[in-house]
Motif scaffolding. Structure first.
Motif: not given
Length: 448
Positions: A49, A80-81, A83-85, A88-89, A344, A349, A352
């Protein structure tokens, strides 16, 4: 190679030795202010994050160190978000690389030179879809840099020229209007590619020129509404320099185009950027009515003299390094955490939760300019907020107001005075001036 941390960042973007008139960068890497590789990596949690709020304020203070610029830009542009891991990326990156490879292969099936390491600078198809069997006949040695470029001249072996006659002869007459239109743009892309950032050593390598052509060719094929327009090569070029993987560079460019594609959308009667020029006129009328009146009197009320500044985001007004510094300052100021969700696809999404989206909602996760827009959202919710680039141009006009009023006796004078800013603009000062002007404009515009 060790570099003095206080030195200008030009050394990261090497200039060809014969190019002696290139403006020097004003951007200096400042310890404690510039976002360094150490501070960037420390901004991630063990899961991946990103503390985007702290990152934005650091960028606003001193820009981004060139060694990490590409990966930071991917977040600023909404690839990329935060708050993505990490995991995930990685999945998203691999999926996007696969998608790009598929699109590129589709283009290669239509025209075999895509992905071949070569590109064209002469037409290979007529407007009615008839292949031009031997495009070599169309080429002449034109050292003055006109529309026709030689395949490979002793003076400049970077122009790949046309495809081989064999490749051209394999083409068949086309009837699909979309494919014809795309084929017609390919040599235009080639002509722009060999003129883009030619002062940089990076583009002495043929594979880098080809990479730029490939990305623009693929983009023109998938964005059928906009296709390719002059100026896009200036926007795409930094992505290729900053990101090693061609697919990653493509997606960074694609995200930037989502912001700017309206500028390039043309109809029979107008060009998209004219809407921003109209906004620029409105801002100047509010901020500096005397200057606006003077420009109208000179026949410049359409503000077309500012066309290039808005179209390619000041690429020509700053040195290469400083234009990158300006862009990241702008994107940090405009950063909106909702951007990732908007970008996205719905199927990506749908799972989400609202709670996940709410994680980004802290006010410190918005850029400074975006916060100001949020404060005034209730007053101007009918229309989306203006991009900061419009206020940047307005701040340049404001700074040159006295000179323009005293010395400009025609539009040629206006252009000459504004051209004097080339290479002499300070990116940070320009952004600070744009923020002040934005505040002043909102305050004055509210008054009846």
């Amino acid at each position: 190679m060790w570099r003095d941390p206080g030195a200008p960042a030009d050394s990261f973007y090497e200039i060809r030795p014969e190019c002696t008139d290139v403006p020097k960068s004003r951007f200096r890497i400042k310890a404690g202010k510039t976002l360094s590789a150490r501070k960037w990596h420390a901004a991630f949690s063990p899961e991946g994050y990103l503390d985007i709020g702290k990152t934005l304020s650091r960028i606003h203070r001193g820009g981004i160190h060139p060694s990490i610029r590409g990966e930071v830009w991917e977040f600023l542009l909404g690839c990329y978000d935060p708050k993505s891991t990490f995991e995930e990326r990685d999945e998203i990156r691999q999926r996007r690389r696969t998608q790009y490879a598929e699109w590129k292969e589709e283009c290669r099936q239509l025209f075999p030179l895509v992905g071949s390491g070569r590109f064209i600078t002469a037409p290979v198809v007529t407007e009615d879809g008839q292949p031009i069997q031997d495009p070599l006949v169309l080429l002449e040695n034109n050292p003055d840099g006109g529309a026709i470029v030689p395949p490979q001249t002793p003076q400049d072996n970077n122009g790949m020229g046309p495809p081989s006659t064999d490749a051209a002869n394999k083409l068949e007459k086309m009837t699909d209007k979309g494919v014809i239109q795309w084929m017609l743009t390919l040599h235009q892309i080639g002509l722009d590619v060999i003129r883009t950032d030619r002062t940089l050593v990076f583009y002495e390598k043929k594979e880098n020129l080809s990479k730029l052509w490939d990305i623009l060719a693929v983009y023109a094929r998938i964005d059928t509404d906009v296709g390719y327009c002059q100026g896009m090569s200036d926007l795409c070029s930094p992505m290729i320099i900053l990101l090693n993987d061609e697919a990653d560079a493509f997606w960074c460019f694609e995200r930037l185009m989502r912001r700017l594609r309206g500028n390039f959308r043309c109809t029979d009667s107008s060009v998209g950027v004219e809407a921003q020029l109209s906004n620029l006129a409105s801002i100047t009328q509010v901020i500096d009515p005397k200057l606006h009146q003077h420009l109208e009197h000179l026949g410049g009320g359409d503000y077309l003299f500012a066309f290039r500044m808005l179209m390619v985001l000041f690429r020509r007004e700053f040195s290469f390094c400083d234009s990158l510094y300006l862009w990241e300052m702008m994107w940090a100021l405009e950063y909106d955490p909702d951007m990732f969700w908007l970008y996205e696809d719905a199927e990506e999404t749908s799972d989400k939760s609202e709670e996940a989206k709410a994680r980004l909602k802290s006010i410190r996760h918005y850029g400074k300019y975006e916060r100001e827009n949020m404060k005034n959202a209730s007053k101007s919710s009918e229309e989306p907020p203006l991009p900061i680039s419009v206020f940047l141009v307005a701040s340049v006009l404001k700074e040159k107001s006295a000179t323009l009023l005293q010395q400009a006796r025609g539009l040629d004078d206006v252009v000459k005075i504004l051209n004097d800013v080339n290479g002499n603009l300070d990116a940070k000062k320009a952004c600070v001036a744009a923020l002040k002007l934005h505040k002043k404009y909102l305050k004055k515009a509210k008054k009846p």
